[in-house]
Design an enzyme around this catalytic site. Structure first.
Site, short mmCIF file in Angstrom:
data_model
loop_
_atom_site.label_atom_id
_atom_site.label_comp_id
_atom_site.label_asym_id
_atom_site.label_seq_id
_atom_site.Cartn_x
_atom_site.Cartn_y
_atom_site.Cartn_z
N ARG A 214 0.81 -1.22 0.00
CA ARG A 214 0.00 0.00 0.00
C ARG A 214 0.85 1.27 0.00
O ARG A 214 0.41 2.30 -0.49
CB ARG A 214 -0.96 -0.02 1.20
N ILE B 48 -7.92 5.93 0.73
CA ILE B 48 -7.48 4.60 0.30
C ILE B 48 -7.96 3.68 1.42
O ILE B 48 -7.77 3.99 2.60
CB ILE B 48 -5.95 4.54 0.09
N SER B 49 -8.62 2.59 1.07
CA SER B 49 -9.26 1.75 2.08
C SER B 49 -8.24 1.04 2.96
O SER B 49 -7.07 0.89 2.60
CB SER B 49 -10.15 0.71 1.40
N ALA B 50 -8.72 0.58 4.12
CA ALA B 50 -7.87 -0.18 5.04
C ALA B 50 -7.51 -1.52 4.39
O ALA B 50 -8.33 -2.12 3.69
CB ALA B 50 -8.61 -0.41 6.34
#
Ligand code: SAM
Length: 222
Positions: free
Chosen positions: A40, A66-68
């Site tokens: 990420r 930005i998603s987990a």
């Protein structure tokens, strides 16, 4: 990124992936490998890189997120991606999820983003990371992306008020859509939407999630 900082980012990321695996959130070897291939930290601004291993959403430009890592892993496992599948992602954001999808399907991936600044951000991230088969388009993804339809999988990474009809239409028979549906203010249920061979729709609710809104003709109004 073979520097002391780069090696530390890598080490922390590997620990996050190991934890997601131990907790049963990453279930498949293919998703584990995709996570290790595209960490990420390659898809956030430099000032957030040191937090990229933390299992929470992070800011990206234009007030989006930005998603987990756990959320992305859950959606990818539910999508059950196989090499050769044609996938449409709605909500490109940073490009990270699209990069992971491309590693799983090993072919071209189409992703639509409504904010021009994020189209540029994602393209830059993807190019710098060396991801070659992700195609980012500017547009309202609540309408789907007709030029490449129909799709084996549609993955929506923003919360919709309902399942947009064009997305159902653009799903192949035996196709699957993963989509958060619920309220505007960050609370939704994640749905697994399967289209049968004869075109019927079967919905299953996975559980509660929190995404930024899908804004568009078949989403929330601006
Ligand atoms: N998948 C992204 C990633 O890997 O970084 C994270 C997506 S973020 C949670 C949701 C994104 O959906 C935002 O970038 C937002 O601008 C985008 N979005 C919202 N409504 C949209 C629409 N109608 N069409 C395309 N993108 C949309």
């Amino acid at each position: 990124m073979d520097t002391v900082v780069g090696r530390e980012l890598r080490r922390r990321w590997e620990r996050t992936v190991e934890r997601l695996l131990r907790e049963g959130i990453i279930k498949s070897e293919t998703v584990r490998r995709a996570f290790l291939k595209w960490p990420r930290y390659l898809f956030v601004e430099e000032r957030y890189m040191k937090y990229a291993h933390v299992d929470e959403p992070l800011p990206i430009p234009a007030g989006q997120t930005i998603s987990a890592p756990h959320m992305v892993a859950i959606m990818l496992e539910l999508a059950d991606l196989k090499p050769g599948m044609k996938v449409l992602e709605i909500g490109t954001g940073s490009g990270w999820n699209a990069a992971l999808i491309s590693e799983l399907v090993k072919t071209d991936v189409y992703t639509v983003e409504r904010i021009p600044e994020l189209v540029e951000f994602a393209r830059r991230n993807l190019q710098r990371a060396g991801v070659e088969n992700v195609h980012v388009f500017l547009g309202d993804g609540s309408r789907g992306f007709p030029p490449k339809a129909p799709y084996d999988r549609i993955i929506v990474t923003a919360g919709a008020p309902g399942i947009p009809d064009p997305l159902i239409e653009q799903l192949k028979p035996r196709g699957r859509m993963i989509i958060p549906v619920g309220s505007y203010h960050l609370w939704q249920d994640l749905y697994i939407v399967d289209k049968t061979l004869d075109g019927k729709i079967k919905k299953r609710r996975w559980g509660g999630v929190a995404f930024v809104p899908l804004v568009g003709e078949y989403g929330w109004k601006e």
